[in-house]
Design a protein around this motif. Structure first.
Motif, short mmCIF file in Angstrom:
data_model
loop_
_atom_site.label_atom_id
_atom_site.label_comp_id
_atom_site.label_asym_id
_atom_site.label_seq_id
_atom_site.Cartn_x
_atom_site.Cartn_y
_atom_site.Cartn_z
N PRO A 1 8.88 2.44 45.27
CA PRO A 1 7.59 2.79 44.62
C PRO A 1 7.57 2.33 43.17
O PRO A 1 7.53 3.12 42.23
CB PRO A 1 7.55 4.31 44.73
CG PRO A 1 8.55 4.69 45.75
CD PRO A 1 9.63 3.65 45.67
N PHE A 2 7.60 1.01 42.97
CA PHE A 2 7.57 0.45 41.62
C PHE A 2 6.30 0.87 40.88
O PHE A 2 5.23 0.99 41.49
CB PHE A 2 7.62 -1.08 41.68
CG PHE A 2 8.85 -1.65 42.34
CD1 PHE A 2 10.08 -1.62 41.70
CD2 PHE A 2 8.78 -2.23 43.60
CE1 PHE A 2 11.21 -2.16 42.29
CE2 PHE A 2 9.90 -2.77 44.21
CZ PHE A 2 11.13 -2.74 43.55
N VAL A 3 6.39 1.07 39.58
CA VAL A 3 5.25 1.50 38.78
C VAL A 3 4.04 0.59 38.98
O VAL A 3 2.91 1.06 39.15
CB VAL A 3 5.63 1.54 37.28
CG1 VAL A 3 4.38 1.72 36.42
CG2 VAL A 3 6.61 2.66 37.00
N GLU A 4 4.25 -0.70 38.97
CA GLU A 4 3.14 -1.66 39.02
C GLU A 4 2.34 -1.57 40.32
O GLU A 4 1.14 -1.84 40.34
CB GLU A 4 3.67 -3.08 38.83
CG GLU A 4 2.62 -4.19 38.94
CD GLU A 4 1.54 -4.12 37.87
OE1 GLU A 4 0.42 -4.62 38.12
OE2 GLU A 4 1.81 -3.56 36.77
N ILE A 5 2.98 -1.16 41.41
CA ILE A 5 2.27 -1.10 42.70
C ILE A 5 2.08 0.32 43.20
O ILE A 5 1.44 0.53 44.24
CB ILE A 5 2.99 -1.93 43.77
CG1 ILE A 5 4.39 -1.35 44.07
CG2 ILE A 5 3.08 -3.40 43.36
CD1 ILE A 5 5.08 -1.98 45.28
N LEU A 6 2.61 1.30 42.48
CA LEU A 6 2.61 2.68 42.96
C LEU A 6 1.23 3.17 43.35
O LEU A 6 1.03 3.77 44.41
CB LEU A 6 3.22 3.60 41.90
CG LEU A 6 3.25 5.09 42.24
CD1 LEU A 6 4.05 5.35 43.51
CD2 LEU A 6 3.84 5.89 41.08
N HIS A 7 0.24 2.95 42.48
CA HIS A 7 -1.11 3.45 42.73
C HIS A 7 -2.01 2.39 43.37
O HIS A 7 -3.23 2.59 43.49
CB HIS A 7 -1.75 3.92 41.42
CG HIS A 7 -0.95 4.98 40.72
ND1 HIS A 7 -0.59 6.16 41.32
CD2 HIS A 7 -0.43 5.02 39.46
CE1 HIS A 7 0.11 6.89 40.46
NE2 HIS A 7 0.22 6.23 39.34
N ARG A 8 -1.44 1.29 43.76
CA ARG A 8 -2.22 0.20 44.34
C ARG A 8 -1.67 -0.16 45.72
O ARG A 8 -1.97 0.49 46.71
CB ARG A 8 -2.19 -1.01 43.41
CG ARG A 8 -2.75 -0.74 42.02
CD ARG A 8 -2.77 -2.02 41.20
NE ARG A 8 -3.28 -1.79 39.86
CZ ARG A 8 -3.65 -2.75 39.03
NH1 ARG A 8 -3.58 -4.01 39.40
NH2 ARG A 8 -4.11 -2.46 37.82
N GLU A 9 -0.83 -1.18 45.76
CA GLU A 9 -0.40 -1.74 47.04
C GLU A 9 0.63 -0.89 47.78
O GLU A 9 0.82 -1.06 48.99
CB GLU A 9 0.20 -3.14 46.82
CG GLU A 9 -0.78 -4.18 46.31
CD GLU A 9 -0.93 -4.20 44.80
OE1 GLU A 9 -1.70 -5.03 44.29
OE2 GLU A 9 -0.28 -3.35 44.14
N PHE A 10 1.30 0.02 47.08
CA PHE A 10 2.37 0.76 47.74
C PHE A 10 1.86 1.61 48.90
O PHE A 10 2.61 1.86 49.86
CB PHE A 10 3.12 1.64 46.75
CG PHE A 10 4.33 2.29 47.33
CD1 PHE A 10 5.44 1.54 47.67
CD2 PHE A 10 4.36 3.65 47.57
CE1 PHE A 10 6.57 2.12 48.23
CE2 PHE A 10 5.48 4.25 48.13
CZ PHE A 10 6.59 3.49 48.46
N ALA A 11 0.63 2.04 48.86
CA ALA A 11 0.08 2.85 49.96
C ALA A 11 0.13 2.08 51.28
O ALA A 11 0.43 2.66 52.34
CB ALA A 11 -1.36 3.26 49.64
N ASP A 12 -0.16 0.77 51.23
CA ASP A 12 -0.10 -0.04 52.45
C ASP A 12 1.34 -0.18 52.95
O ASP A 12 1.60 -0.11 54.15
CB ASP A 12 -0.69 -1.44 52.19
CG ASP A 12 -2.20 -1.41 52.06
OD1 ASP A 12 -2.81 -0.45 52.58
OD2 ASP A 12 -2.77 -2.32 51.44
#
Length: 399
Positions: free
Chosen positions: A217-228
């Motif tokens: 869950p990297f900061v840069e993708i946590l609230h964006r792509e990480f959900a996918d």
């Protein structure tokens, strides 16, 4: 989160200028509420010992929450019976109770301004709207326009994301620590708002499988792509398609923004030529060059920060520990959205995994595999290159 209006004495609501903050109204005052020292943590007959909680912070997912919350509601209901207008605290999102040493109380029902203390992932201008992707970490929840005295007692009950948080400090020492209390509120807010994330990182087996694919869950993708990524991972689906779509979102503008963020740190700035070359290689779809450059530079960047602080270089494990300690110094400890404990595991078991030439891990591009020339050619993919970039970006937030 802050109030954007206030209520004057005549009941009219006045809008505030962007960037300003004020309570939305006045508290309800109670006289002679008595001495409250805590809440019972167990049942007991007369003469038996009983556990009493003087400080506690928990969510509605925990069994004892409902007993304590009901007790608080009954207590306030008894006070309200003396008021001209009846109300129920369960109807409100934020219930803040301040108990004063003179045995009077102030009750704020959705009227106290609320602020979330965060670490920004991007530049933020005062008064501008802030969206979740702009938040790298959430540190605490505060009531900036309510004054608390050192001898006060405080209780807060709030609703968030289909759950409730409850924290109180009955201040037995007579020295109220609101900073610690606000951090506890922040912890509860994170637990409620990011249940899906904490469920994954709280399951070692699930987290290890995710890390084995190179993801975190990297900061840069946590609230964006990480959900996918999380949805596919949870359902046991192949990640190929979602990984390709994520790589496509990292265009020149997004990567340049990340690079500019890195350059704000002296230990990154001295590596500007190399880091710029890595970003350029990724944009040109040359993952071998991007990985070769960056994997071997991570340790050097950490060493730059370590040397600046301690005046000497550090060995790999000391550098990784230093990165984690630096992050926790910023956030006040582990358990925040920086996920320092889990990221330490990622670094040790993936990025800096021990090198064993007789037992190579297929598909990985760890520091030692790349450095020793033992990473398989097919491992040098754009997905792996992006994961290395995101790893360095995480460390930019940490150090």
């Amino acid at each position: 989160m802050t109030s954007d209006h206030r209520e004057d004495g005549d009941g009219s609501r006045q809008h505030l200028l962007a960037g300003s903050i004020a309570n939305a109204g006045e508290p309800i005052s109670f006289d002679e509420v008595g001495q409250i020292d805590g809440f019972a943590g167990s049942s007991a007959n007369k003469g038996q010992e009983v556990k009493v909680f003087t400080r506690l912070a928990l969510t509605s997912d925990e069994p004892s929450f409902h007993h304590i919350a009901n007790s608080i509601a009954h207590m306030i209901r008894a006070w309200v019976s003396r008021q001209p207008v009846a109300f129920d605290v369960s109807d409100y999102k934020f219930v803040l109770l301040r108990l004063k040493p003179d045995k009077t109380a102030e009750l704020w029902l959705d009227t106290a301004a609320v602020a979330l203390k965060c670490i920004a992932a991007r530049d933020v201008v005062a008064g501008a709207a802030v969206f979740q992707p702009e938040i790298a970490d959430l540190i605490s929840m505060e009531f900036p326009c309510v004054e608390f005295g050192k001898q006060d007692k405080v209780l807060c009950l709030f609703r968030q994301a289909w759950g409730f948080g409850l924290a109180f400090d009955m201040n037995p020492s007579g020295d109220l620590n609101m900073e610690a209390f606000n951090r506890e509120l922040g912890r509860l807010y994170r637990q409620l708002n990011f249940r899906h994330l904490y469920d994954v990182v709280g399951d070692p087996e699930s987290l290890d499988k995710l890390m084995a694919c190179g993801w975190f869950p990297f900061v840069e993708i946590l609230h964006r792509e990480f959900a996918d990524i999380l949805a596919h991972h949870a359902d046991g689906l192949v990640l190929d398609e979602v990984e390709s779509s994520i790589v496509a979102t990292f265009d020149q503008a997004r990567l340049d923004h990340m690079l500019s963020r890195w350059m704000q740190k002296p230990h990154f700035e001295v590596k500007k030529a190399l880091l710029s070359e890595c970003i350029e290689a990724f944009i040109q779809r040359r993952p071998i060059a991007a990985i070769k450059i960056l994997v071997t530079e991570i340790e050097g960047i950490l060493n730059g920060a370590y040397r600046a602080l301690y005046g000497k270089a550090g060995k790999t494990k000391a550098l990784l520990a230093f990165a984690i300690e630096s992050a926790e110094a910023r956030t006040g400890g582990s358990g925040t959205l920086f996920l320092t404990t889990e990221f330490n595991r990622y670094l040790l078991n993936y990025t800096f995994a021990s090198y064993d030439p007789d037992n190579l891990k297929e598909g990985t591009v760890s520091r030692h595999l790349v450095g020793h020339g033992d990473a398989a050619s097919e491992s040098y993919t754009l997905v792996k290159a992006l994961q290395v970039i995101l790893t360095l970006d995480q460390l930019a937030f940490y150090t």
